[in-house]
Design a protein around this motif. Structure first.
Motif, short mmCIF file in Angstrom:
data_model
loop_
_atom_site.label_atom_id
_atom_site.label_comp_id
_atom_site.label_asym_id
_atom_site.label_seq_id
_atom_site.Cartn_x
_atom_site.Cartn_y
_atom_site.Cartn_z
N ASP A 220 8.42 5.46 6.43
CA ASP A 220 8.36 5.33 4.98
C ASP A 220 7.66 4.05 4.55
OD1 ASP A 220 9.83 7.67 4.58
OD2 ASP A 220 11.70 6.59 4.97
N HIS A 221 7.45 3.16 5.51
CA HIS A 221 6.80 1.89 5.20
C HIS A 221 5.82 1.52 6.30
CE1 HIS A 221 9.12 0.50 1.71
NE2 HIS A 221 10.06 1.30 2.21
N VAL A 222 4.64 1.10 5.90
CA VAL A 222 3.66 0.63 6.89
C VAL A 222 3.22 -0.77 6.50
CG1 VAL A 222 1.41 1.04 7.93
CG2 VAL A 222 2.87 2.98 7.35
N LEU A 223 3.26 -1.69 7.46
CA LEU A 223 2.79 -3.06 7.21
C LEU A 223 1.73 -3.42 8.26
CD1 LEU A 223 6.26 -3.09 7.11
CD2 LEU A 223 5.68 -5.17 5.88
N VAL A 224 0.67 -4.05 7.83
CA VAL A 224 -0.40 -4.41 8.77
C VAL A 224 -0.75 -5.90 8.65
CG1 VAL A 224 -2.72 -3.84 9.60
CG2 VAL A 224 -1.38 -2.10 8.40
N ASP A 225 -0.67 -6.60 9.76
CA ASP A 225 -1.07 -8.01 9.79
C ASP A 225 -2.53 -8.10 10.23
OD1 ASP A 225 -0.96 -10.75 9.64
OD2 ASP A 225 0.51 -11.03 11.23
N GLU A 226 -3.21 -9.18 9.89
CA GLU A 226 -4.61 -9.40 10.30
C GLU A 226 -5.49 -8.23 9.88
OE1 GLU A 226 -5.36 -12.27 11.74
OE2 GLU A 226 -3.60 -12.94 12.86
N TYR A 227 -5.28 -7.78 8.67
CA TYR A 227 -5.97 -6.59 8.19
C TYR A 227 -7.48 -6.79 8.11
CZ TYR A 227 -6.59 -2.35 5.35
OH TYR A 227 -6.98 -1.12 4.88
N ASN A 247 3.66 3.30 0.59
CA ASN A 247 4.29 2.00 0.81
C ASN A 247 3.54 1.26 1.90
OD1 ASN A 247 6.31 2.54 -1.09
ND2 ASN A 247 7.48 3.69 0.46
N LEU A 248 2.45 0.66 1.49
CA LEU A 248 1.57 0.03 2.46
C LEU A 248 1.37 -1.43 2.09
CD1 LEU A 248 -0.54 0.05 4.74
CD2 LEU A 248 -2.22 0.83 3.08
N CYS A 249 1.73 -2.28 3.02
CA CYS A 249 1.55 -3.71 2.79
C CYS A 249 0.56 -4.25 3.82
CB CYS A 249 2.89 -4.41 2.93
SG CYS A 249 2.78 -6.19 3.15
N VAL A 250 -0.54 -4.81 3.36
CA VAL A 250 -1.49 -5.39 4.31
C VAL A 250 -1.68 -6.87 4.00
CG1 VAL A 250 -2.69 -3.18 4.48
CG2 VAL A 250 -3.64 -4.96 3.04
N VAL A 251 -1.81 -7.67 5.05
CA VAL A 251 -2.04 -9.09 4.84
C VAL A 251 -3.23 -9.53 5.68
CG1 VAL A 251 0.47 -9.32 4.60
CG2 VAL A 251 -0.64 -10.18 6.66
N GLY A 252 -3.97 -10.48 5.19
CA GLY A 252 -5.12 -10.94 5.96
C GLY A 252 -5.90 -12.01 5.23
N ASP A 253 -6.97 -12.43 5.90
CA ASP A 253 -7.79 -13.52 5.39
C ASP A 253 -9.24 -13.20 5.72
OD1 ASP A 253 -9.08 -15.86 4.80
OD2 ASP A 253 -8.07 -17.07 6.33
N ASP A 254 -10.06 -12.99 4.70
CA ASP A 254 -11.45 -12.63 4.99
C ASP A 254 -12.17 -13.74 5.75
OD1 ASP A 254 -10.91 -13.88 2.50
OD2 ASP A 254 -13.00 -13.64 1.92
N ASP A 255 -11.73 -14.98 5.59
CA ASP A 255 -12.38 -16.08 6.31
C ASP A 255 -12.07 -16.07 7.81
OD1 ASP A 255 -13.74 -17.20 4.22
OD2 ASP A 255 -12.06 -18.45 3.60
N GLN A 256 -11.12 -15.24 8.21
CA GLN A 256 -10.78 -15.20 9.63
C GLN A 256 -11.21 -13.90 10.28
OE1 GLN A 256 -6.92 -17.07 10.88
NE2 GLN A 256 -6.55 -17.06 8.68
#
Ligand code: ATP
Ligand code: MG
Length: 697
Positions: A220-227, A247-256
């Protein structure tokens, strides 16, 4: 703020549903948001096994699991002692997730459910065979190059037929033909390579909507690191899994974003809001990780990238120590000084070996450091360089395990059929192979017949088959992996072979040590499995599961041994594998044109590759918490001869000397300019100054 979250982080953690994007710079607590959010969802009665979190390395997955569980057991709102949930959220790498999906459904794509995952060595031999079949001499296309081209296509989801139509040059046309062969021999062996794991999963989801629904329905929930590092397949897999519940949570940094060369597209994170228009977007601006002076270097550096989304990144901590720049006469002295420096720091109270990381750009750099670390008997761990699983002896033994598990794994079979030598010579093997090919039957069948055919080789083959049969029985009885490896080593008299191959006792000792490590890995796997909760559905055999694990630990995701980082050892690793991690003391070594930026990128007509190198440098700098040291050698050996080097343009950029950066750029490409002492550098030709480094705090 509750549990050490700032208001923006808190808002993200308290958002329990809908699409959510956290786009923020290094060290701002993105991963912390993911971990806290998992714990928070569970606290809000979401069943843990309905939560899927995806990360890029196994170490990151393990850490996340641990942190989320720790958060739950320390309890949130105080009342009573919340118990640790019995079921756990699924936290895994993309590849591990795909293996699970494929084990359940790959039959639909015409593969056997017990498909094997091909490692780098297998890939190379298949590529070589493919090129041979289409009569391409190695000097026009080497197996490694073919694999790189194939991987590029695969990461853009191109199958052989499509590859043929996009091929532009002669070389690419050859490669497309090679790709076709390579792919069909993989399939004939019931094998998939690393890229296929993603590609096949995507294919299943696209062509079999019921399977997509079934798999997506597990969470029911998907989370992605370093997207920022997702490639096309990964992007579509995530979308397919989340489109129903959203229910999708993504986190990341375009500079990386540092995997462009592997098909990652930073656009995915920048376009998130278009894909999910109702997405909540959270920006984090405080860097909690690095001392202010380190962050200043990082910010100054990354501003040189033209194509980027400007972000604010403020230090949450004081300025701390200024980064040091060390200039050494050559690469041996570079290693000596750096390792010596670490040794000195280690004498201070409270400083531990795992506070240190030495970050390299290339796979060649670590060697000098390893030698020095060994000489000073400092504990260290090499991550992301030549993998443990790439060593000959480990590959030999794994090939035995693979053959035991799956007799149709011919790559494995061919590797061990005469290793150690048992009188089944090359000519015999060739003959057997062509027999198998012409009859269109598995090699295994042909072997059986040959065994009953008599003759010297017949007898030898018979003995070999019996040996594998006996070992298979041991496996079928459910023997733990370590016992099984032990049995293999023993019965094939592998130690005796090592003695024959390596008369040098040091060498032999190192080889024996890797056998031991494999046995340890086997034992650890058995223990890990006992501790793991039963997953639903058919359990793969213990051995199959171990081999999957090894395969996933291989290639770029190979950080099995990273577990040991928690143990007390200095980390010696590539910049790529340092992503997401942090260390009090970071040494970035070999800061030279041709290393960082890598020589491959220097000749490129456009700057996009240099920009990626700069991001890689940025990733390195932002790993440091207390102290960053940047080093370069004035000369470095190439093919045994010392060559003068040019300090990396990034050094100049970081220290605000753009005009020198331009000079470095020209000199680096021309590769002849005399090296100049970097104005900010300590040390020098005598390198005496390197010792008088600034004292700790
Ligand atoms: P990267 O971009 O390198 O992956 P990140 O954004 O994922 O970094 P984290 O690794 O989550 O950052 O956090 C960096 C460090 O800052 C960690 O040591 C974390 O514990 C700490 N940290 C994060 N948020 C806070 C906070 N609100 N208060 C105190 N410390 C924090
Ligand atoms: Mg992170």
């Amino acid at each position: 703020m509750a549990h050490g979250l700032n208001p923006a982080q808190h808002a993200a953690v308290e958002t329990l549903s809908g699409p959510l994007l956290v786009l923020a710079g290094a060290g701002t607590g993105k991963t912390r948001v993911v971990t806290h959010r998992i714990a928070n969802l569970i606290r809000h009665r979401i069943k843990p096994d309905r939560i899927l979190a995806v990360t890029f390395t196994r170490k990151a997955a393990g850490e996340m699991q641990e942190r989320a569980m720790a958060l739950l057991s320390t309890g949130g709102k105080g009342k009573g002692k919340p118990k640790k949930p019995k079921v756990r959220p699924q936290i895994s790498t993309f590849h591990a997730l795909c293996v699970q999906v494929l084990r359940r459904h790959i039959v639909k794509l015409g593969y056997p459910p017990q498909f094997a995952i091909c490692d780098r060595g297998d890939q190379e031999s298949l590529a070589r065979a493919a090129l041979r079949e289409i009569r391409v001499p190695e000097d026009s296309l080497r197996p490694g190059d073919l694999l790189a081209i194939i991987s590029g296509w695969k990461s853009r989801s191109l199958r052989p037929a499509q590859a043929a139509s996009v091929a532009a040059s002669d070389r690419e046309h050859l490669a497309a033909a090679g790709y076709r062969r390579y792919q069909s021999s993989l399939k004939a062996r019931g094998m998939v390579d690393f890229d296929d794991l993603l590609l096949c999963t995507e294919e299943l989801f696209v062509n079999h909507p019921a399977i997509r629904r079934e798999e997506a329905g597990k969470f029911d929930h998907v989370l992605v690191d370093e997207y920022q590092d997702t490639n096309g397949s990964q992007y579509r897999i995530v979308k397919a899994l989340a489109m129903a519940h959203r229910n999708l949570c993504v986190v990341g940094d375009d500079d990386q974003s540092i995997y462009g060369w592997r098909g990652a597209e930073v656009e995915h994170i920048l376009r998130f809001k278009e894909d999910w228009p109702d997405a909540m977007v959270v920006r984090l601006e405080e860097n909690y990780r690095s001392a202010g002076a380190i962050l200043e270097y990082a910010n100054t550096l990354i501003a040189f990238n033209k194509k980027r989304h400007d972000k604010v990144l403020r230090p949450a901590r004081g300025a701390g120590q200024r980064p040091a720049i060390m200039q050494l006469p050559d690469e041996t002295l570079e290693a000596e000084r750096i390792v010596g420096d670490i040794q000195m720091q280690l004498t201070q109270p409270g400083v531990k070996a795992n506070d240190f990381a030495i970050l390299c750009r290339t796979n060649e750099q670590p060697r000098a450091f390893e030698t020095e670390l060994r000489r000073l008997k400092l504990p260290y761990i090499l991550v992301g360089g030549q993998s443990f699983f790439d060593r000959k002896e480990v590959r030999d033994l794994l090939a035995y395990l693979k053959t035991i598990e799956n007799p149709t794994d011919e790559t494995a079979l061919l590797r061990i059929i005469n290793t150690p030598p048992r009188g089944i010579g090359n000519a015999t093997v060739k003959q057997l192979l062509s027999e198998a090919v012409s009859r269109g039957e598995p090699m295994w069948n042909v072997l059986r017949e040959a065994a009953s055919g008599g003759g010297a080789s017949g007898t030898a083959i018979g003995k070999f088959l019996r040996l594998i049969g006996e070992l298979r029985e041991i496996a079928d009885r459910g023997a733990p992996i370590d016992k099984l490896v032990d049995a293999v080593v023993d019965r094939v008299q592998y130690r005796r072979d090592l003695e024959r191959l390596y008369p040098d006792p040091m060498e032999r000792e190192a080889r024996t040590a890797s056998i031991e490590e494999l046995i340890n890995a086997g034992a650890a796997h058995v223990k890990g499995r006992k501790a793991k909760k039963e997953s639903e559905g058919a359990e793969p055999s213990l051995l199959r599961e171990f081999l999957d694990d090894v395969a996933l630990g291989g290639s770029d995701n190979r950080d099995d041994k990273e577990d040991q980082l928690q143990k007390n050892a200095i980390a010696l690793m590539t910049l790529h594998s340092a992503k997401g991690l942090e260390f009090p003391y970071v040494y970035m070594v070999g800061m030279e044109e041709g290393i960082l930026p890598h020589k491959r990128t220097l000749e490129m007509p456009d700057d996009s590759q240099i920009d990626e190198e700069r991001r890689l440098c940025y990733v390195g700098v932002t790993r440091a918490q207390e102290k960053l040291t940047l080093s370069f050698a004035l000369t470095r050996r190439k093919w045994g001869k010392p060559r003068e080097t040019v300090p990396s343009r990034f050094l100049y950029e970081m220290t605000g000397q753009a005009e020198n950066a331009a000079k470095a750029r020209r000199a680096g490409t021309a590769a002849h300019a005399p090296p100049k002492k970097h104005p900010a550098a300590k040390g020098g030709r005598g390198a005496k100054g390197a010792k008088s480094k600034s004292p700790r705090r």
